[in-house]
Design a protein around this motif. Structure first.
Motif, PDB file in Angstrom:
ATOM      1  N   ALA B 355      32.513  35.685  37.009  1.00 12.90           N
ATOM      2  CA  ALA B 355      33.857  35.870  37.555  1.00 12.90           C
ATOM      3  C   ALA B 355      34.820  34.845  36.962  1.00 12.90           C
ATOM      4  O   ALA B 355      35.968  35.165  36.642  1.00 12.90           O
ATOM      5  CB  ALA B 355      33.815  35.744  39.076  1.00 12.90           C
ATOM      6  N   TRP B 356      34.361  33.603  36.776  1.00 14.82           N
ATOM      7  CA  TRP B 356      35.303  32.599  36.260  1.00 14.82           C
ATOM      8  C   TRP B 356      35.653  32.858  34.801  1.00 14.82           C
ATOM      9  O   TRP B 356      36.791  32.639  34.391  1.00 14.82           O
ATOM     10  CB  TRP B 356      34.799  31.168  36.481  1.00 14.82           C
ATOM     11  N   ALA B 384      39.392  29.435  39.123  1.00 18.62           N
ATOM     12  CA  ALA B 384      38.859  30.742  39.523  1.00 18.62           C
ATOM     13  C   ALA B 384      38.375  30.703  40.964  1.00 18.62           C
ATOM     14  O   ALA B 384      38.605  31.645  41.732  1.00 18.62           O
ATOM     15  CB  ALA B 384      37.725  31.159  38.598  1.00 18.62           C
ATOM     16  N   ALA B 385      37.727  29.609  41.342  1.00 16.92           N
ATOM     17  CA  ALA B 385      37.232  29.499  42.719  1.00 16.92           C
ATOM     18  C   ALA B 385      38.396  29.581  43.703  1.00 16.92           C
ATOM     19  O   ALA B 385      38.329  30.285  44.712  1.00 16.92           O
ATOM     20  CB  ALA B 385      36.458  28.196  42.896  1.00 16.92           C
ATOM     21  N   ALA B 386      39.470  28.879  43.379  1.00 12.87           N
ATOM     22  CA  ALA B 386      40.630  28.891  44.267  1.00 12.87           C
ATOM     23  C   ALA B 386      41.254  30.278  44.323  1.00 12.87           C
ATOM     24  O   ALA B 386      41.630  30.774  45.386  1.00 12.87           O
ATOM     25  CB  ALA B 386      41.662  27.867  43.789  1.00 12.87           C
ATOM     26  N   GLN B 387      41.334  30.917  43.156  1.00 17.84           N
ATOM     27  CA  GLN B 387      41.925  32.249  43.093  1.00 17.84           C
ATOM     28  C   GLN B 387      41.100  33.262  43.900  1.00 17.84           C
ATOM     29  O   GLN B 387      41.653  34.079  44.633  1.00 17.84           O
ATOM     30  CB  GLN B 387      41.990  32.681  41.631  1.00 17.84           C
ATOM     31  N   MET B 388      39.778  33.167  43.762  1.00 11.26           N
ATOM     32  CA  MET B 388      38.917  34.096  44.498  1.00 11.26           C
ATOM     33  C   MET B 388      39.071  33.887  45.989  1.00 11.26           C
ATOM     34  O   MET B 388      39.005  34.839  46.781  1.00 11.26           O
ATOM     35  CB  MET B 388      37.456  33.908  44.070  1.00 11.26           C
ATOM     36  N   PRO B 395      31.259  38.226  47.127  1.00  7.12           N
ATOM     37  CA  PRO B 395      31.117  36.839  47.580  1.00  7.12           C
ATOM     38  C   PRO B 395      31.988  35.898  46.749  1.00  7.12           C
ATOM     39  O   PRO B 395      32.221  36.177  45.585  1.00  7.12           O
ATOM     40  CB  PRO B 395      29.629  36.541  47.335  1.00  7.12           C
ATOM     41  N   PRO B 396      32.450  34.807  47.341  1.00 11.51           N
ATOM     42  CA  PRO B 396      33.371  33.909  46.622  1.00 11.51           C
ATOM     43  C   PRO B 396      32.628  33.003  45.655  1.00 11.51           C
ATOM     44  O   PRO B 396      32.799  31.788  45.685  1.00 11.51           O
ATOM     45  CB  PRO B 396      34.042  33.125  47.751  1.00 11.51           C
ATOM     46  N   GLY B 407      33.011  47.508  43.721  1.00 11.90           N
ATOM     47  CA  GLY B 407      34.191  48.017  43.030  1.00 11.90           C
ATOM     48  C   GLY B 407      35.475  47.380  43.530  1.00 11.90           C
ATOM     49  O   GLY B 407      36.337  46.976  42.745  1.00 11.90           O
ATOM     50  N   GLY B 408      35.604  47.278  44.849  1.00 14.54           N
ATOM     51  CA  GLY B 408      36.817  46.702  45.415  1.00 14.54           C
ATOM     52  C   GLY B 408      36.995  45.256  45.022  1.00 14.54           C
ATOM     53  O   GLY B 408      38.102  44.807  44.701  1.00 14.54           O
ATOM     54  N   ASN B 409      35.904  44.512  45.006  1.00 15.78           N
ATOM     55  CA  ASN B 409      36.010  43.090  44.658  1.00 15.78           C
ATOM     56  C   ASN B 409      36.221  42.893  43.158  1.00 15.78           C
ATOM     57  O   ASN B 409      36.916  41.968  42.743  1.00 15.78           O
ATOM     58  CB  ASN B 409      34.780  42.340  45.140  1.00 15.78           C
ATOM     59  N   GLN B 410      35.661  43.796  42.349  1.00 11.55           N
ATOM     60  CA  GLN B 410      35.961  43.746  40.919  1.00 11.55           C
ATOM     61  C   GLN B 410      37.459  43.944  40.701  1.00 11.55           C
ATOM     62  O   GLN B 410      38.096  43.242  39.918  1.00 11.55           O
ATOM     63  CB  GLN B 410      35.193  44.840  40.171  1.00 11.55           C
ATOM     64  N   GLN B 411      38.003  44.921  41.415  1.00 16.94           N
ATOM     65  CA  GLN B 411      39.422  45.196  41.245  1.00 16.94           C
ATOM     66  C   GLN B 411      40.256  44.009  41.710  1.00 16.94           C
ATOM     67  O   GLN B 411      41.267  43.679  41.102  1.00 16.94           O
ATOM     68  CB  GLN B 411      39.807  46.466  42.023  1.00 16.94           C
ATOM     69  N   LYS B 412      39.805  43.332  42.768  1.00 13.72           N
ATOM     70  CA  LYS B 412      40.532  42.154  43.221  1.00 13.72           C
ATOM     71  C   LYS B 412      40.529  41.084  42.139  1.00 13.72           C
ATOM     72  O   LYS B 412      41.520  40.361  41.967  1.00 13.72           O
ATOM     73  CB  LYS B 412      39.898  41.599  44.489  1.00 13.72           C
ATOM     74  N   LEU B 413      39.416  40.962  41.418  1.00 10.11           N
ATOM     75  CA  LEU B 413      39.359  39.964  40.340  1.00 10.11           C
ATOM     76  C   LEU B 413      40.429  40.263  39.288  1.00 10.11           C
ATOM     77  O   LEU B 413      41.140  39.366  38.829  1.00 10.11           O
ATOM     78  CB  LEU B 413      37.976  39.972  39.670  1.00 10.11           C
ATOM     79  N   VAL B 414      40.546  41.547  38.927  1.00 11.82           N
ATOM     80  CA  VAL B 414      41.520  41.925  37.900  1.00 11.82           C
ATOM     81  C   VAL B 414      42.943  41.731  38.420  1.00 11.82           C
ATOM     82  O   VAL B 414      43.795  41.120  37.757  1.00 11.82           O
ATOM     83  CB  VAL B 414      41.319  43.397  37.464  1.00 11.82           C
TER      84      VAL B 414
END
Lengths: 366, 509
Positions: B355-356, B384-388, B395-396, B407-414
């Motif tokens: 993720a980072w 990245a940790a703060a952004q997540m 999971p953070p 899928g939802g959390n992937q989209q949140k990353l983008v």
């Protein structure tokens, strides 16, 4: 994709592959009426039992580190550089040019200069295949392997017609000047009070090879270029989305890969032969593929895999020398190791993955 | 009455994941039964069990009162179950007739089968109003008609239970209406229909009874008449959900993006964009509605620098290069254009990166993330940790590879990556495709907050509901053209639906 613990991926898979190869090799040796245990003992003794054996094992290891790293770097960009052989040949030419035509005052300077020319020519040999792959879609596997033949013909021509000293019957260059001779492990370890065989060819190139492992690690996991190489290797559409230039990455990766393969020549040509001979690469370019596969394209893995193949090479040579096991069978054993650790990797990996992770639905969830 | 389908105690586990847990379901013959649930709730697994793709670990299936073992799809077909997949399984260059008999030929010679099928198709067309030209090639048919062929295929195989998986995903509202008319007719003729969808509106419109699935369990089965969308959403998610985002009126500023006569031809010479002109102002959302494949993807690709095209584009009054290959995504980002791509798994993320590593993807040239060509990994990891945390990614864990997020959390990353750059212009494609309701709510709020901070936003979505609830202005694309533009509060689904089908309503642009 299954998720396997990292240690299983890095250790268990190669170890099991190796065991399978060993078992099959043992069966082959049994089949021709020899004793596999005795053969193994002989290999270990011949490759690792003396500083002479170690000297040869490490000499081969050095070659395989360079060619293994070359393949590994390209793998990260999902490019299959199968042309390490040709690039290493050109590296040899680079070493010869540097050592023959520049009056070096000291071996250290000569080493730096020859490393540079070897890398340069090795890299140059990938330029056209890389460009054709990036811009014309000509598959890099095809072009690099064809470039092996071109390299071989070119060296043949140069050594027979151009670089061969007058009056010599041997298709090889003249001996390099004394000032370019590299210190062997014997020379290097003597001041430390360690007695190392004088006649073994392992030399300071080994240190360069280990440093190259470190450099590749930094390149792949710490630099922006490495980040882009890995991104490109994992997903071309995503790399395109991120504005990563496919041509630039393809060419840059292949140049680095070719450069590493070319650097192998400082070990063989400068360190051992001290002149450029025909077929100085001796298949190390191809072994590099197996080394990279077995080493998971990680520099540490490449180092270990190169050591294993160095052992197999030297142990195999001893086996041929002292037993009735024919030379060809040694090649069979080496081939089995390559087959199991490289090509048949998934044969071991997939059941293992299934062991570690429960089955997942193969149909997309809606 | 004997139920057409009766499931008892159906369980299916994939390792530790219980995709289906002790599912009971009764569907009466001659009804339309909806199954609704978030991604990963187990709908598809259940239907795969019913169609013989998976075998349940436990439980019993009865069709019309008879216990059956559905070991493969042949068995399911024999039991009278037909399935219409979300992605059609048709041979593009075969005729309708050839597709219908494919796999159900009567012998080695085709001619008798074709003749028989032709007669049956005529009968089916009369019985259910399923009119399709039997000699038309599939590739020449519209999506709605292709779907009819899929239904015909099932009926030809004597299906009297029809399962439809997200059937309206690729249809215009008008085509969806036609589909629903056909489904009602089928029901009235005694067929049993199971409709899997995530669209609450469709459940309300067409089903007689509805089951809600959540985390592998059937949490409720009720008559549709006794429920409402809010209630269903709450049952799906397990908490109260805001279905329609509350938005303040837009305060549009200066024009940020101005596009004139954008044209694009693909490699085969087909025009994908035909003289598209549009503009987006600071602090407003322009929604691009349209059925998938009408040029919206290409529009995003051109504006984000992934594909060169012809035409003029200005950003804040400055012309930008869109024609030369040098105009790549990197230069576009440097100009302040963010891009949430339509396909997060193919483009937006490197699935094997953590993720980072993904949190700077596309921005990895920024001076904060690299110095002298060396990545500043510690700084990236920390940011990245703060952004997540801010985007409630679960999971953070910044070290987790992108592919292991939902899928939802992937989209949140983008979305987090692109939004937190505070771009001048944000291009968003399908922001909530395959994203669960809870995350949709969150992502919509973030997009709205960005608008209120003055970013110009171009939103492309095939979900008309999403376009209507987020946009300030709506442009409709059909066949590479803008069919018309409307203020969001002065239009409705009906009008947009006509435009999406390529029909310009009277007085339209």
């Amino acid at each position: 994709m299954g998720k396997m613990p990292n240690w299983a991926d890095a250790v268990l898979v190669p170890v099991i592959s190796l065991l399978l190869a060993a078992i099959l090799s043992a069966l082959v040796i049994l089949a021709i009426g020899e004793d596999p245990l005795a053969a193994l003992q002989l290999m270990v003794k011949g490759a690792l039992g003396s500083s002479y054996g170690w000297g040869y094992t490490l000499y081969y290891t050095t070659n395989f580190i360079f060619t293994g790293l070359a393949v590994a770097v390209a793998f990260h960009a999902r490019l299959f550089n199968i042309g390490g052989e040709g690039q290493a040949m050109l590296g040899g030419l680079g070493v010869a040019l540097a050592c023959l035509y520049i009056p070096w005052p000291h071996w250290a300077l000569a080493l730096v200069g020859a490393t540079a020319t070897a890398a340069l020519l090795g890299a140059a040999w990938t330029l056209l295949p890389a460009y054709l792959q990036a811009r014309r879609g000509s598959h890099i596997v095809i072009t690099t392997i064809m470039f092996n033949f071109i390299a071989s013909a070119l060296l043949n021509y140069l050594l027979v017609n151009v670089m061969r000293p007058k009056g010599s019957m041997d298709p090889a260059t003249a001996k390099f000047a004394e000032a370019t001779h590299l210190p062997t492990l014997h020379d290097m370890l003597a001041p430390l009070g360690i007695a190392f065989s004088k006649s073994a060819p392992a030399n300071i190139s080994l240190v360069i090879a280990v440093l190259a492992c470190g450099a590749v690690w930094v390149l792949i996991w710490r630099t922006r270029l490495g980040y882009e190489i890995r991104a490109f290797g994992h997903s071309e559409p995503a790399a395109h989305y991120a504005g990563i230039n496919a041509t630039r990455i393809t060419v840059a990766t292949m140049l680095i890969s070719g450069g590493l393969a070319g650097m192998m020549a400082i070990n063989t040509t400068m360190g051992e032969a001290e002149r450029l001979v025909l077929n100085s690469v001796e298949g190390a370019g191809f072994i590099g593929i197996a080394v990279a596969l077995m080493g998971r394209s990680h520099p540490a893995g490449v180092l270990l895999a190169a050591l294993l193949f160095g052992f197999l090479y030297q142990g195999g040579a001893e086996l041929a020398l002292w037993t009735n096991i024919p030379r060809e069978l040694i090649v069979v054993i080496q081939a089995l190791v390559i087959l199991f650790t490289g090509a048949l990797d998934n044969m071991v990996r997939m059941p293992l993955e299934r062991l570690f992770t429960p089955r997942k639905p193969s149909i997309k969830k809606g | 009455m004997t139920p057409a389908i009766e499931l008892q105690g159906i369980s299916k586990a994939f390792g530790p994941v219980h995709a289906n847990k002790d599912i009971a379901l009764r569907v009466l013959p001659g009804t339309i039964h909806g199954i609704i649930g978030e991604n990963g709730a187990g709908k598809s697994t259940l239907m795969s069990i019913l169609y013989g793709f998976y075998r349940a670990d436990a439980g019993e299936i009865r069709i019309h009162g008879t216990p059956v073992t559905l070991s493969d799809s042949q068995a399911a077909i024999a039991a009278g179950i037909g399935m219409v997949f979300q992605h059609f399984k048709l041979v593009e260059n075969f005729t309708v007739l050839e597709n219908v008999i494919l796999g159900a030929e009567d012998g080695r010679l085709l001619r008798p089968s074709l003749a028989k099928a032709r007669k049956e198709l005529r009968a089916l067309a009369e019985d259910y109003g399923l009119n399709v030209d039997p000699d038309a090639c599939i590739e020449d048919l519209g999506v709605g008609f292709q779907q009819r062929v899929e239904i015909l295929k099932a009926l030809y195989r004597k299906a009297d239970i029809l399962i439809l998986d997200e059937p309206t995903g690729v249809l215009t509202p008008a085509e969806a209406d036609q589909l629903f008319r056909i489904l009602r007719r089928l029901r009235d003729e005694g067929k049993t229909i199971i409709l899997i969808t995530h669209k609450l509106r469709e459940i309300m419109e067409i089903t007689d009874t509805v089951s809600v699935m959540r985390r592998g369990q059937m949490t409720a089965t009720l008559p549709t008449a006794s429920t409402n969308p809010e209630d269903l959403a709450e049952r799906m998610v397990g908490r109260k959900v805001l279905l329609r985002i509350e938005k303040a009126p837009a305060q549009p500023g200066a024009t940020v993006l101005d596009v004139q006569n954008l044209c694009l031809q693909d490699a085969t010479g087909v025009a994908r964009l035909k003289s598209v002109s549009l503009s987006v102002r600071a602090g407003e959302i322009l929604g691009i509605a349209g059925v998938a494949g009408n040029g919206q993807s290409e529009l995003l690709q051109v504006l984000s620098g992934m594909r060169p095209a012809q035409g003029q584009v200005w950003l804040n009054g400055q012309p930008i290069d869109i024609a030369t290959p040098r105009a790549d995504a990197r230069t576009r980002r440097a100009l302040g254009i963010g891009h949430v791509p339509e396909d997060r798994q193919r483009e937006g993320l490197i699935m094997q990166f953590s993720a980072w590593e993904n949190s700077v993807f596309g921005y990895h040239h920024d001076s904060g993330w690299q110095r002298y060509g060396m990545m500043q990994n510690a700084a990236i990891r920390q940011a990245a940790a703060a952004q997540m945390h801010r985007f409630d990614v679960r999971p953070p864990n910044p070290a987790l590879e992108a592919r292991h997020f939902s899928g939802g959390n992937q989209q949140k990353l983008v979305v987090a990556r692109e939004i937190e750059r505070h771009p001048q212009l944000l291009l968003i494609g399908q922001p909530t495709r395959g994203v669960d309701i809870g995350a949709i709510e969150f992502i919509h709020q973030q997009i709205m907050a960005l608008r209120d901070q003055g970013t110009a936003i171009l939103l492309v979505s095939v979900e008309l509901d999403e376009i209507l609830s987020l946009s300030d202005r709506i442009a409709v694309m059909f066949d590479g053209q803008i069919m018309g533009e409307r203020a969001a509060d002065a239009t409705d689904e009906r009008e947009l639906g006509l435009l999406m089908a390529g029909m310009a309503p009277a007085g339209g642009a």
